[in-house]
Design an enzyme around this catalytic site. Sequence first.
Site, PDB file in Angstrom:
ATOM      1  N   SER A   1      85.206   5.595  23.012  1.00 20.74           N
ATOM      2  CA  SER A   1      85.287   6.296  24.281  1.00 20.74           C
ATOM      3  C   SER A   1      83.965   6.938  24.676  1.00 20.74           C
ATOM      4  O   SER A   1      82.994   6.251  24.951  1.00 20.74           O
ATOM      5  CB  SER A   1      86.428   7.323  24.196  1.00 20.74           C
ATOM      6  OG  SER A   1      86.684   7.919  25.437  1.00 20.74           O
TER       7      SER A   1
ATOM      8  N   ASP B   1      71.964   0.171  27.469  1.00 21.60           N
ATOM      9  CA  ASP B   1      71.764  -0.527  28.743  1.00 21.60           C
ATOM     10  C   ASP B   1      70.480  -0.086  29.442  1.00 21.60           C
ATOM     11  O   ASP B   1      69.828  -0.874  30.138  1.00 21.60           O
ATOM     12  CB  ASP B   1      72.953  -0.278  29.679  1.00 21.60           C
ATOM     13  CG  ASP B   1      74.167  -1.127  29.323  1.00 21.60           C
ATOM     14  OD1 ASP B   1      74.066  -1.940  28.386  1.00 21.60           O
ATOM     15  OD2 ASP B   1      75.211  -0.958  29.971  1.00 21.60           O
TER      16      ASP B   1
ATOM     17  N   LYS C   1      86.889   1.251  23.298  1.00 23.13           N
ATOM     18  CA  LYS C   1      87.848   1.947  24.169  1.00 23.13           C
ATOM     19  C   LYS C   1      87.155   2.260  25.494  1.00 23.13           C
ATOM     20  O   LYS C   1      86.402   3.217  25.606  1.00 23.13           O
ATOM     21  CB  LYS C   1      88.359   3.235  23.531  1.00 23.13           C
ATOM     22  CG  LYS C   1      89.344   3.998  24.416  1.00 23.13           C
ATOM     23  CD  LYS C   1      89.815   5.278  23.744  1.00 23.13           C
ATOM     24  CE  LYS C   1      90.804   6.050  24.621  1.00 23.13           C
ATOM     25  NZ  LYS C   1      90.180   6.643  25.808  1.00 23.13           N
TER      26      LYS C   1
END
Length: 536
Positions: free
Chosen positions: A289, A300, A314
């Site tokens: 999460s 990223d 998740k």
Amino acid sequence: MKKIIVIVICCLSLGVAQAQEDRGFEIAKNLEIFSAVYKNLNMNYVDDVDPGKTIKVAIDAMLASMDPYTNYFPESQMEDVKLQLLGQYGGVGALIMQRGDSIFISEPYKGLPAAEAGIKAGDRIVAVDGQSTKGKKTPDVSSAMRGQAGTEVKLTLERAGKTFDCTLKRREIKLPNVPYYGFVGKDKDYGYIKLDEFTTDAAKHVREAFVALKKEKPDMKGVVLDLRGNGGGLMNEAVDIVNIWVPKGTLVVETKGKVASKNTKSYTHLAPEDTEIPVAVLIDNASASASEIVSGSLQDLDRAVIVGQRSYGKGLVQNILPMAYNSQMKVTVSKYYIPSGRCIQAIDYSHRDENGKAVKVPDSLKTAFKTRAGRTVYDGFGIEPDVEVEPEYMSNLGVALAQKFLVFDYATDYYRTHKEIAPAGEFEISDEMYADFCRYLKEKNLSYSTVTERVIKELREVAKEEKYDTAIAGQLKEMEAALEREKEGDLQKHRTEVCEMLKAELLNRYYYDEGRIEGALKADKVLLRAIDELKK
């Protein structure tokens, strides 16, 4: 042409309206059926029906068909909700564990009522407010110990065969989300921050830790953020942690759900602390999460190197909805997408196999995305680390020592007879201490089985069925004897592992969680690999 377009639009509108009407009818019909079922059950069932318990079972069964994160909490469970979401609750500040039909203190938290009252790990909880704990489960005893801050709870404890009472005043317990930070590496020139949970103020505490490290060593060469075992929490805290190392105005995460008007984009909104210092993030298969938002977005954005094992996967977002009678409901309302555009959700709860089990996103549906610098990353299966470090698994000996509480009990005895040990960063298990532990295990008649032993046993049974047992009886006996000789050397073969287990338990007794974490860093292979990557 315009007339045709108008007609098509009208038809579509009518179709949508009809679908909504049909759906509304289905909802009303099934609610009426449910009400009738319960009414008949209550009126006709042979025994009395507990309405609260029965309806809770029905609600839980309904929500179980969704995903594990959509839950209903009655008023009686509000303390558990506060613990999950805020990391706080009204209690005495101690972890407990079950052994057989007894409950023990496994860890009192530093600076909180239990520790301040002198309660120690290894104390057996005999009763809570006069009610015996014998035969009760951990959740029952934990619930009895919790309550409104400012109220009192009386614990009857047993230590070394002696029983005593201890009355504690409950306090609003706030668990530290950053239990430890400090310097690591051969020359102690890399910062390290351990984050356990994304509860309220997690970002504030991570930022404060980073600032403190930089202030102490302005020439710090890099920083490691440890998210291993961190199951997540508040999304806004994840965004603000990323903000420590990336510029203001950077997109960190986007949520998309059924209600388009509730979709969000979360950007960093503060001035960063440092956009140049090398950053490493440690993850494992229990990092989930919010941990994946931090590690995934930094990956990223090509702002950090991710080290460890693939994360949990998740990518679902939950909202807490207040309900009648002080109850609450946690509902999955959307999925989140990190800067490259990928969603890392690994399990598709909308599709089930023939056994009703949710399925993982198949490889064929995984999509490639690009980081800011053009590196390829994939969605659908958690965050894959840039540098993978194979996990270390506990030996059969280690499992047996943990399951039989032998390391725990030895540490309990040692702590009662030794006033102090070396500081957490220096403490090691000496040859003398290890020899003493080996003698302790002999007195306890430690026994455990290995996979090899189980295979030999199965082979003996199969051979008997196929009437080969007489022919190979001698070989099987030789194998068992050889294996027994090998097991006698397990305490030396797995000495490093057992020493780390002993070290962790003892440091926890003398220096609490902070000491245990600090003491484990020197032999932490994932951390050492991360430091090597930061040097490049």
